[in-house]
Design a protein around this motif. Structure first.
Motif: not given
Length: 199
Positions: A180-189
Protein backbone atom coordinates in the motif's frame (compact mmCIF):
# COMPACT_ATOMS: atom_id res chain seq x y z
CA UNK A 1 5.98 -3.75 -15.89
CA UNK A 2 4.38 -6.98 -17.08
CA UNK A 3 7.01 -7.03 -19.85
CA UNK A 4 9.74 -6.85 -17.19
CA UNK A 5 8.31 -9.87 -15.36
CA UNK A 6 8.00 -11.84 -18.60
CA UNK A 7 11.55 -10.89 -19.61
CA UNK A 8 12.83 -11.99 -16.19
CA UNK A 9 11.12 -15.35 -16.60
CA UNK A 10 12.72 -15.75 -20.03
CA UNK A 11 16.20 -14.95 -18.66
CA UNK A 12 15.77 -17.53 -15.90
CA UNK A 13 14.72 -20.09 -18.49
CA UNK A 14 17.72 -19.38 -20.74
CA UNK A 15 20.18 -19.49 -17.84
CA UNK A 16 18.91 -22.76 -16.37
CA UNK A 17 18.52 -24.47 -19.76
CA UNK A 18 22.28 -24.36 -20.29
CA UNK A 19 22.92 -26.26 -17.04
CA UNK A 20 19.90 -28.54 -16.80
CA UNK A 21 20.21 -32.32 -17.13
CA UNK A 22 16.47 -32.54 -17.77
CA UNK A 23 13.76 -29.96 -18.50
CA UNK A 24 10.03 -30.38 -17.97
CA UNK A 25 7.30 -27.89 -18.84
CA UNK A 26 3.79 -27.91 -17.50
CA UNK A 27 0.69 -26.17 -16.26
CA UNK A 28 -0.89 -25.85 -12.83
CA UNK A 29 -3.97 -24.44 -11.14
CA UNK A 30 -5.41 -24.38 -7.68
CA UNK A 31 -7.07 -22.55 -4.83
CA UNK A 32 -5.81 -19.55 -2.84
CA UNK A 33 -6.67 -18.80 0.79
CA UNK A 34 -5.53 -15.18 1.02
CA UNK A 35 -5.46 -12.51 3.71
CA UNK A 36 -3.57 -9.28 4.36
CA UNK A 37 -1.38 -8.70 7.40
CA UNK A 38 0.15 -5.66 9.09
CA UNK A 39 -1.71 -2.47 10.00
CA UNK A 40 -5.21 -3.89 9.57
CA UNK A 41 -7.94 -5.15 11.96
CA UNK A 42 -7.25 -8.42 13.77
CA UNK A 43 -10.49 -10.14 12.73
CA UNK A 44 -10.05 -10.21 8.94
CA UNK A 45 -11.18 -13.26 7.00
CA UNK A 46 -9.63 -15.10 4.09
CA UNK A 47 -10.58 -14.43 0.50
CA UNK A 48 -10.86 -17.70 -1.41
CA UNK A 49 -9.66 -17.36 -5.00
CA UNK A 50 -7.69 -19.29 -7.58
CA UNK A 51 -4.34 -19.29 -9.36
CA UNK A 52 -3.34 -20.74 -12.71
CA UNK A 53 -0.43 -20.63 -15.11
CA UNK A 54 2.70 -22.27 -16.49
CA UNK A 55 5.69 -23.96 -14.85
CA UNK A 56 9.12 -25.17 -15.96
CA UNK A 57 11.38 -27.48 -13.96
CA UNK A 58 15.12 -27.50 -14.65
CA UNK A 59 16.65 -30.61 -13.08
CA UNK A 60 20.26 -29.80 -12.17
CA UNK A 61 20.99 -33.03 -10.25
CA UNK A 62 18.96 -36.05 -9.16
CA UNK A 63 18.02 -34.30 -5.93
CA UNK A 64 18.01 -30.62 -6.86
CA UNK A 65 16.10 -28.53 -9.40
CA UNK A 66 14.93 -24.97 -10.05
CA UNK A 67 11.31 -24.27 -10.93
CA UNK A 68 10.18 -20.86 -12.21
CA UNK A 69 6.46 -20.29 -12.69
CA UNK A 70 4.27 -17.58 -14.20
CA UNK A 71 0.80 -17.42 -12.65
CA UNK A 72 -2.36 -15.37 -12.39
CA UNK A 73 -3.27 -15.16 -8.70
CA UNK A 74 -6.40 -13.85 -6.91
CA UNK A 75 -5.49 -12.42 -3.49
CA UNK A 76 -6.80 -9.95 -0.90
CA UNK A 77 -9.05 -10.50 2.12
CA UNK A 78 -12.57 -10.19 3.52
CA UNK A 79 -13.65 -7.99 6.42
CA UNK A 80 -17.00 -7.48 8.14
CA UNK A 81 -17.40 -4.35 10.25
CA UNK A 82 -19.78 -1.74 11.62
CA UNK A 83 -19.74 1.77 10.17
CA UNK A 84 -18.82 4.09 13.04
CA UNK A 85 -21.12 6.92 11.86
CA UNK A 86 -24.27 5.00 10.92
CA UNK A 87 -23.99 1.74 12.85
CA UNK A 88 -24.70 -0.18 9.63
CA UNK A 89 -23.05 -3.56 9.17
CA UNK A 90 -20.80 -3.61 6.10
CA UNK A 91 -19.26 -6.69 4.46
CA UNK A 92 -16.22 -5.98 2.31
CA UNK A 93 -14.10 -8.07 -0.06
CA UNK A 94 -10.68 -6.70 -0.97
CA UNK A 95 -9.98 -8.14 -4.43
CA UNK A 96 -6.29 -7.85 -5.34
CA UNK A 97 -5.20 -9.74 -8.44
CA UNK A 98 -1.57 -10.31 -9.43
CA UNK A 99 0.64 -11.70 -12.17
CA UNK A 100 3.24 -13.53 -10.09
CA UNK A 101 6.66 -15.03 -10.85
CA UNK A 102 7.77 -17.53 -8.18
CA UNK A 103 11.21 -19.11 -8.56
CA UNK A 104 11.65 -22.03 -6.16
CA UNK A 105 14.55 -24.33 -5.44
CA UNK A 106 13.32 -27.91 -5.08
CA UNK A 107 15.14 -30.56 -3.05
CA UNK A 108 13.89 -34.12 -3.48
CA UNK A 109 14.00 -35.92 -0.12
CA UNK A 110 12.81 -39.16 -1.69
CA UNK A 111 11.70 -39.98 -5.22
CA UNK A 112 8.77 -37.74 -6.13
CA UNK A 113 8.59 -35.87 -2.80
CA UNK A 114 10.31 -32.47 -2.51
CA UNK A 115 10.55 -29.44 -0.30
CA UNK A 116 10.69 -26.06 -2.06
CA UNK A 117 11.58 -22.49 -1.18
CA UNK A 118 12.45 -19.29 -2.97
CA UNK A 119 11.53 -15.70 -3.82
CA UNK A 120 8.50 -14.33 -5.63
CA UNK A 121 7.80 -11.10 -7.46
CA UNK A 122 4.27 -10.01 -8.30
CA UNK A 123 2.77 -7.32 -10.50
CA UNK A 124 -0.57 -5.92 -9.34
CA UNK A 125 -3.19 -6.22 -12.09
CA UNK A 126 -6.15 -4.82 -10.18
CA UNK A 127 -7.32 -3.74 -6.74
CA UNK A 128 -11.01 -3.28 -5.89
CA UNK A 129 -13.15 -3.28 -2.78
CA UNK A 130 -16.61 -4.81 -3.00
CA UNK A 131 -18.82 -3.44 -0.21
CA UNK A 132 -22.23 -4.76 0.81
CA UNK A 133 -24.20 -2.73 3.38
CA UNK A 134 -27.39 -4.02 5.00
CA UNK A 135 -30.35 -2.49 3.18
CA UNK A 136 -28.20 -0.55 0.70
CA UNK A 137 -27.05 -3.20 -1.79
CA UNK A 138 -23.55 -3.60 -3.22
CA UNK A 139 -20.95 -1.17 -4.51
CA UNK A 140 -17.44 -1.68 -5.88
CA UNK A 141 -14.58 0.78 -5.53
CA UNK A 142 -11.26 0.83 -7.37
CA UNK A 143 -8.28 1.51 -5.07
CA UNK A 144 -5.50 0.59 -7.50
CA UNK A 145 -3.89 4.04 -7.12
CA UNK A 146 -3.51 3.39 -3.37
CA UNK A 147 -1.42 0.25 -3.92
CA UNK A 148 2.09 -0.42 -5.17
CA UNK A 149 2.59 -2.05 -8.56
CA UNK A 150 5.20 -4.55 -7.36
CA UNK A 151 5.08 -7.02 -4.49
CA UNK A 152 7.92 -9.21 -3.21
CA UNK A 153 7.54 -12.34 -1.11
CA UNK A 154 9.13 -15.54 0.16
CA UNK A 155 7.74 -19.01 -0.60
CA UNK A 156 7.94 -22.31 1.26
CA UNK A 157 6.15 -25.54 0.57
CA UNK A 158 5.95 -29.22 -0.29
CA UNK A 159 5.36 -31.01 -3.59
CA UNK A 160 4.76 -34.53 -4.78
CA UNK A 161 5.34 -35.59 -8.39
CA UNK A 162 3.86 -38.80 -9.79
CA UNK A 163 5.78 -40.68 -12.52
CA UNK A 164 2.97 -40.02 -15.02
CA UNK A 165 3.57 -36.23 -14.81
CA UNK A 166 0.77 -35.27 -12.41
CA UNK A 167 1.95 -33.25 -9.39
CA UNK A 168 0.52 -31.71 -6.22
CA UNK A 169 1.75 -28.72 -4.20
CA UNK A 170 1.02 -27.05 -0.87
CA UNK A 171 2.68 -23.67 -0.54
CA UNK A 172 2.77 -20.64 1.76
CA UNK A 173 3.57 -17.17 0.32
CA UNK A 174 4.59 -14.50 2.83
CA UNK A 175 4.77 -10.92 1.56
CA UNK A 176 7.89 -9.05 2.70
CA UNK A 177 7.20 -5.60 1.22
CA UNK A 178 4.26 -3.27 1.82
CA UNK A 179 1.64 -3.32 -0.90
CA UNK A 180 0.00 0.00 0.00
CA UNK A 181 0.89 3.65 -0.38
CA UNK A 182 0.97 5.82 2.76
CA UNK A 183 2.36 5.36 6.26
CA UNK A 184 0.67 2.09 7.18
CA UNK A 185 2.31 -1.21 6.25
CA UNK A 186 0.20 -4.01 4.75
CA UNK A 187 1.53 -7.27 3.27
CA UNK A 188 0.08 -10.17 1.28
CA UNK A 189 -0.36 -13.54 3.00
CA UNK A 190 -1.43 -16.51 0.86
CA UNK A 191 -1.74 -20.28 1.30
CA UNK A 192 -2.01 -22.24 -1.96
CA UNK A 193 -3.05 -25.77 -2.90
CA UNK A 194 -2.24 -26.72 -6.48
CA UNK A 195 -2.48 -29.57 -8.94
CA UNK A 196 -0.64 -29.66 -12.25
CA UNK A 197 0.87 -31.68 -15.03
CA UNK A 198 4.42 -31.70 -16.41
CA UNK A 199 5.11 -32.92 -19.94
Amino acid sequence: MKKIILSTALLFAIGFTAKAQEIKYGVKAGVNFATLTGDIPDDVKTRTGFHAGAVAEFKLTEEFSIQPELLYSQQGMKYDGIDADTGIKVKTTWKMDYLILPVVAKYYIIEGFSIEAGPQIGYRLGAKIKAEASGFGENEYDFKDDTKALDFGIIGGLAYDLPMGLFFQARYNAGITKINEGDDSVQNDVFQLSVGYKF
